[in-house]
Design an enzyme around this catalytic site. Structure first.
Site, short mmCIF file in Angstrom:
data_model
loop_
_atom_site.label_atom_id
_atom_site.label_comp_id
_atom_site.label_asym_id
_atom_site.label_seq_id
_atom_site.Cartn_x
_atom_site.Cartn_y
_atom_site.Cartn_z
N ASP A 25 -3.01 -2.25 4.67
CA ASP A 25 -1.94 -2.05 5.10
C ASP A 25 -0.85 -3.44 4.74
OD1 ASP A 25 0.68 -0.47 5.66
OD2 ASP A 25 0.13 -0.37 7.67
N ARG A 29 5.75 -4.77 2.32
CA ARG A 29 6.26 -6.04 3.24
C ARG A 29 5.89 -7.37 2.63
NH1 ARG A 29 3.80 -3.99 8.92
NH2 ARG A 29 3.08 -2.36 7.19
N TRP A 30 4.57 -7.29 1.84
CA TRP A 30 4.27 -8.71 1.49
C TRP A 30 5.13 -8.84 0.10
CZ3 TRP A 30 2.76 -9.96 -3.61
CH2 TRP A 30 2.09 -11.18 -3.76
N ARG A 38 7.70 -3.11 -4.88
CA ARG A 38 6.52 -2.74 -3.89
C ARG A 38 5.37 -2.70 -4.54
NH1 ARG A 38 7.09 -0.41 0.72
NH2 ARG A 38 5.24 0.77 0.23
N HIS A 42 1.40 -3.68 -4.31
CA HIS A 42 0.30 -3.09 -4.52
C HIS A 42 -0.91 -3.82 -5.59
CE1 HIS A 42 1.52 -0.08 -1.90
NE2 HIS A 42 2.47 0.44 -2.72
N SER A 70 -3.83 7.91 0.70
CA SER A 70 -3.77 8.93 1.69
C SER A 70 -3.60 10.29 1.06
CB SER A 70 -3.28 8.74 2.97
OG SER A 70 -1.87 8.91 2.92
N GLU A 72 -1.23 11.85 2.40
CA GLU A 72 0.04 12.13 2.74
C GLU A 72 0.82 10.90 1.83
OE1 GLU A 72 -2.42 11.56 5.42
OE2 GLU A 72 -2.15 13.96 5.50
N TRP A 74 1.36 11.22 -1.33
CA TRP A 74 2.04 11.71 -2.37
C TRP A 74 3.54 11.89 -1.96
CZ3 TRP A 74 -0.56 12.53 -6.61
CH2 TRP A 74 -2.14 12.61 -6.58
N LEU A 136 -24.15 -3.51 -2.16
CA LEU A 136 -22.96 -3.10 -1.24
C LEU A 136 -22.47 -1.76 -1.75
CD1 LEU A 136 -20.58 -3.68 0.59
CD2 LEU A 136 -19.33 -4.53 -1.32
N LEU A 196 -4.59 5.16 13.29
CA LEU A 196 -5.57 5.58 12.62
C LEU A 196 -5.14 6.24 11.02
CD1 LEU A 196 -8.41 4.96 12.81
CD2 LEU A 196 -8.96 7.11 14.13
N GLU A 208 -15.37 0.44 16.62
CA GLU A 208 -14.49 -0.63 17.28
C GLU A 208 -13.27 -0.88 16.41
OE1 GLU A 208 -15.02 -2.43 20.11
OE2 GLU A 208 -16.77 -1.06 20.50
C1 FPP Z 1 -0.21 0.37 2.17
O1 FPP Z 1 0.71 -0.66 2.15
C2 FPP Z 1 -1.04 0.30 1.05
C3 FPP Z 1 -1.12 1.61 0.57
C4 FPP Z 1 -0.45 2.75 0.67
C5 FPP Z 1 -2.12 1.46 -0.44
C6 FPP Z 1 -3.25 0.55 -0.67
C7 FPP Z 1 -3.60 0.19 -2.05
C8 FPP Z 1 -3.97 -0.83 -2.32
C9 FPP Z 1 -4.64 -1.98 -1.90
C10 FPP Z 1 -4.17 -1.00 -3.84
C11 FPP Z 1 -4.21 0.21 -4.31
C12 FPP Z 1 -5.93 0.28 -4.70
C13 FPP Z 1 -6.38 0.98 -5.51
C14 FPP Z 1 -7.60 1.09 -5.90
C15 FPP Z 1 -5.37 1.69 -6.59
P1 FPP Z 1 2.06 0.15 2.38
O2 FPP Z 1 2.96 0.29 1.15
O3 FPP Z 1 2.09 0.90 3.44
O4 FPP Z 1 2.93 -1.20 2.89
P2 FPP Z 1 4.07 -1.35 3.86
O5 FPP Z 1 3.69 -0.75 5.07
O6 FPP Z 1 4.30 -3.01 3.94
O7 FPP Z 1 5.28 -0.92 3.34
#
Ligand code: FPP
Length: 244
Positions: A25, A29-30, A38, A42, A70, A72, A74, A136, A196, A208
């Protein structure tokens, strides 16, 4: 890797989780902190995925499950959803051979049904190519939701015609996408949220939980080690009392 390019070594830990789940997550924000779109977050998140997979191999974590998209997600703007689908396709095209070479076995959990035929084919190719690797196991949770997984498991149990008295924990677990794998011992969530979010609902029963404020694109090898160190110091009771 330390700043001078010399691989960093870490003190050995008394025990490691057999299976780590990660809720990646904080990409948005990054990006916002840097005035970037955004999707740039990603993209940095995918870069970090590679670092964390290498770190998992280095530390000897045998199984990792990464929450990439997820059921959700979409609901996000179409541009972001399309961008995430493109990133997955691109990551598969560019990285699979390297991952295969490094002994990583790629698996997918979630529902492939709504994905395009070419993306399904890329995922199946990656899974098939790497299925005998054993350094792995990396499960990519894409279009994954814990409730959706349980619903699909119940449907397949009913389709198989199993009688009610035959249904046990083991039977349910054997119909989940993670069938045959141990439950996660440790679930890490980056960016400080304490939820979660529909991740591994059944399997997380005794996991944990470790939450770090670090945003996913910045969660590198040292941060991963810190999570493993925290896990190594935990006392797990699985509902029982401490041993005398
Ligand atoms: C949450 O950050 C991240 C996601 C919804 C996607 C996670 C995806 C990746 C790490 C890259 C994609 C991976 C593949 C294999 C395609 P957020 O967008 O919810 O961040 P925020 O909460 O700061 O807005």
């Amino acid at each position: 890797m330390s700043n001078d390019g010399v691989p960093k070594t870490y003190p050995a830990l008394p025990h490691l989780p057999a299976h780590v789940g990660i809720i990646m997550d904080g990409n948005g924000r990054w990006a916002r902190q840097r005035g970037l779109p955004r999707l740039a977050g990603h993209r940095a998140g995918v870069e970090n995925l590679r670092r964390v997979l290498n770190a998992a191999v280095k530390f000897g974590v045998p199984i990792i499950t990464l929450y990439a998209f997820s059921t959700e997600n979409w609901r996000r703007p179409k541009e972001e959803v399309d961008g995430l689908l493109d990133l997955l396709r691109e990551a598969l095209d560019k990285e699979v051979d390297k991952l295969h070479h490094n002994g990583v076995q790629l698996r997918h959990i979630g529902d492939l049904t709504p994905l395009s035929d070419d993306l399904k084919a890329s995922i199946r190719h990656a899974v098939e190519l790497t299925k005998h690797n054993d350094r792995l196991i990396a499960n990519i949770a894409f279009n994954y939701g814990g409730r959706d997984e349980i619903v699909r498991a119940v449907r397949s149990i009913i389709t198989e015609g199993l009688p009610a008295e035959a249904i046990t924990d083991e039977v349910v677990a054997a119909h989940l996408d993670t069938a045959g794998l141990p439950d996660p011992d440790l679930i890490i969530r980056t960016s400080g949220e304490m939820r979660l979010s529909n991740f591994l609902l059944w399997q997380a029963a005794y996991a944990e939980f470790y939450v770090t404020p670090i945003l996913w694109p910045d969660f590198g090898e040292e941060a991963f080690y810190e999570a493993l160190r925290s896990f190594a110091g935990r006392k797990r009771r699985f509902g029982a009392l401490d041993e005398a």
